[in-house]
Design a protein around this motif. Structure first.
Motif, short mmCIF file in Angstrom:
data_model
loop_
_atom_site.label_atom_id
_atom_site.label_comp_id
_atom_site.label_asym_id
_atom_site.label_seq_id
_atom_site.Cartn_x
_atom_site.Cartn_y
_atom_site.Cartn_z
N THR A 1 0.85 -1.18 0.00
CA THR A 1 0.00 0.00 0.00
C THR A 1 0.89 1.23 0.00
O THR A 1 1.82 1.32 0.80
CB THR A 1 -0.93 0.02 1.23
OG1 THR A 1 -1.71 -1.16 1.22
CG2 THR A 1 -1.82 1.23 1.22
N ILE A 2 0.60 2.16 -0.92
CA ILE A 2 1.36 3.40 -0.96
C ILE A 2 0.55 4.51 -0.30
O ILE A 2 -0.68 4.46 -0.25
CB ILE A 2 1.73 3.82 -2.40
CG1 ILE A 2 0.49 4.19 -3.21
CG2 ILE A 2 2.52 2.77 -3.09
CD1 ILE A 2 0.81 4.84 -4.53
N GLY A 3 1.26 5.48 0.19
CA GLY A 3 0.61 6.65 0.73
C GLY A 3 1.50 7.85 0.52
O GLY A 3 2.72 7.75 0.60
N TYR A 4 0.88 8.97 0.18
CA TYR A 4 1.66 10.19 0.06
C TYR A 4 0.80 11.40 0.37
O TYR A 4 -0.42 11.35 0.28
CB TYR A 4 2.32 10.34 -1.32
CG TYR A 4 1.40 10.43 -2.52
CD1 TYR A 4 0.78 11.62 -2.87
CD2 TYR A 4 1.19 9.33 -3.33
CE1 TYR A 4 -0.04 11.70 -3.99
CE2 TYR A 4 0.38 9.40 -4.44
CZ TYR A 4 -0.23 10.58 -4.77
OH TYR A 4 -1.04 10.67 -5.87
N VAL A 5 1.49 12.46 0.79
CA VAL A 5 0.87 13.75 1.07
C VAL A 5 1.72 14.81 0.39
O VAL A 5 2.95 14.79 0.50
CB VAL A 5 0.79 14.05 2.58
CG1 VAL A 5 0.23 15.43 2.84
CG2 VAL A 5 -0.04 13.01 3.30
N PRO B 1 -0.47 -1.37 -7.91
CA PRO B 1 -1.03 -2.22 -8.96
C PRO B 1 -0.26 -3.52 -9.19
O PRO B 1 -0.78 -4.45 -9.78
CB PRO B 1 -1.00 -1.34 -10.21
CG PRO B 1 0.06 -0.33 -9.93
CD PRO B 1 0.06 -0.12 -8.45
N ILE B 2 1.00 -3.57 -8.74
CA ILE B 2 1.82 -4.77 -8.94
C ILE B 2 2.37 -5.25 -7.60
O ILE B 2 2.37 -4.51 -6.61
CB ILE B 2 2.99 -4.50 -9.91
CG1 ILE B 2 3.91 -3.41 -9.36
CG2 ILE B 2 2.48 -4.13 -11.28
CD1 ILE B 2 5.19 -3.23 -10.14
N VAL B 3 2.86 -6.47 -7.58
CA VAL B 3 3.48 -7.03 -6.38
C VAL B 3 4.95 -6.65 -6.38
O VAL B 3 5.68 -6.97 -7.32
CB VAL B 3 3.32 -8.56 -6.33
CG1 VAL B 3 4.04 -9.14 -5.12
CG2 VAL B 3 1.85 -8.95 -6.31
N PHE C 1 10.14 2.53 -3.99
CA PHE C 1 10.43 3.17 -5.26
C PHE C 1 9.14 3.41 -6.06
O PHE C 1 8.96 4.48 -6.65
CB PHE C 1 11.41 2.31 -6.07
CG PHE C 1 11.83 2.94 -7.36
CD1 PHE C 1 12.79 3.94 -7.36
CD2 PHE C 1 11.27 2.55 -8.56
CE1 PHE C 1 13.20 4.54 -8.55
CE2 PHE C 1 11.66 3.14 -9.75
CZ PHE C 1 12.63 4.14 -9.75
N ILE C 2 8.25 2.43 -6.06
CA ILE C 2 6.96 2.59 -6.75
C ILE C 2 6.16 3.71 -6.11
O ILE C 2 5.56 4.55 -6.80
CB ILE C 2 6.18 1.25 -6.75
CG1 ILE C 2 6.91 0.21 -7.59
CG2 ILE C 2 4.75 1.45 -7.24
CD1 ILE C 2 6.39 -1.21 -7.41
#
Length: 191
Positions: free
Chosen positions: A111-115, A131-133, A142-143
C-alpha cells in the motif's frame, strides 16, 4: 455514534475473527461511501483505514464492520480536526511518501501513501494498493516515490500555469535503499 467511546487511531492492529459465511445486516456500503468522501475531501488522516475497509464492499464480515465503527469512533474524538490553509504561507511544495511491503496478506501487494503540501497545508494525498506485487521493500518504496513524484510534477506544472511558481520543491522519503536507487538508478543486491 456521537456518544461512543473515542478511538485514538482510525485503524487497529488486531482483527475480529468471524465465520466466513456469516451475513450481517449493517449499512456497510453507505458508511464506507461517506467515509470515502470524507477522506478524499478534508480528512487525509483516515485515508488508509478507509481504503482498507473499502476492499470488502461486496461481502463485509464482522471484522470489517468493527473496522468501520472504529473509524467513526476516531472521527467522533477528532471532530474539531481538519485542514488549515494560511494566506501568508510560502509557496514551498513538499511531498512525503511511504509504502508498506506486502501489507495486504491476501494479494501480497503493498500500500502506498503520500501527502503533498503547499506551504503548511496539504493539497493532495493518496492511500491505495499498488497495482503490482513488489519483490522487496526497496521496490515498494520506489513505486510509491514514482507515484508521488508524478503527482508532484503535475501540481508544479499546474501552479506554473497559474503564475504561482513554487519557491522550492522538496521530496521526502524514508527508505535509504530507495533513496540510493533514485539517486543512482542502480539497484545493488546483497548476495
Amino acid at each position: 455514534m456521537d456518544k461512543c467511546k473515542h478511538a485514538q487511531t482510525p485503524a487497529g492492529e488486531g482483527e475480529v475473527e468471524c465465520d466466513k459465511e456469516e451475513k450481517l445486516m449493517y449499512p456497510y456500503s453507505e458508511a464506507v461511501d461517506s467515509l470515502l468522501y470524507l477522506s478524499t475531501r478534508t480528512r487525509p488522516d483516515i485515508a488508509f483505514a478507509v481504503i482498507k475497509a473499502s476492499r470488502n464492499m461486496e461481502n463485509p464480515q464482522k471484522r470489517d464492520i468493527v473496522a468501520v465503527k472504529r473509524i467513526f469512533r476516531y472521527l467522533s474524538g477528532t471532530i474539531e480536526d481538519g485542514l488549515c490553509y494560511r494566506f501568508d504561507s510560502n509557496l514551498k511544495l513538499t511531498s512525503f511518501c511511504d509504502s508498506d511491503y506486502a501489507g495486504d496478506l491476501e494479494t501480497r501487494k503493498s500500500t502506498i501513501g503520500y501527502v503533498i503540501k503547499l506551504g503548511d497545508g496539504p493539497i493532495a494525498w493518496c492511500s491505495r494498493r499498488q497495482p503490482i506485487v513488489a519483490l522487496s521493500s526497496t521496490e515498494a518504496e520506489f513505486i510509491a516515490a514514482a507515484e508521488c513524484c508524478k503527482h508532484t510534477m503535475y501540481i508544479k506544472t499546474l501552479l506554473g500555469e497559474l503564475n504561482a511558481k513554487p519557491e522550492d520543491v522538496l521530496f521526502k522519503i524514508d527508505n535509504q535503499s530507495a533513496i540510493a536507487l533514485i539517486k543512482t538508478g542502480v539497484f545493488n543486491k546483497k548476495v
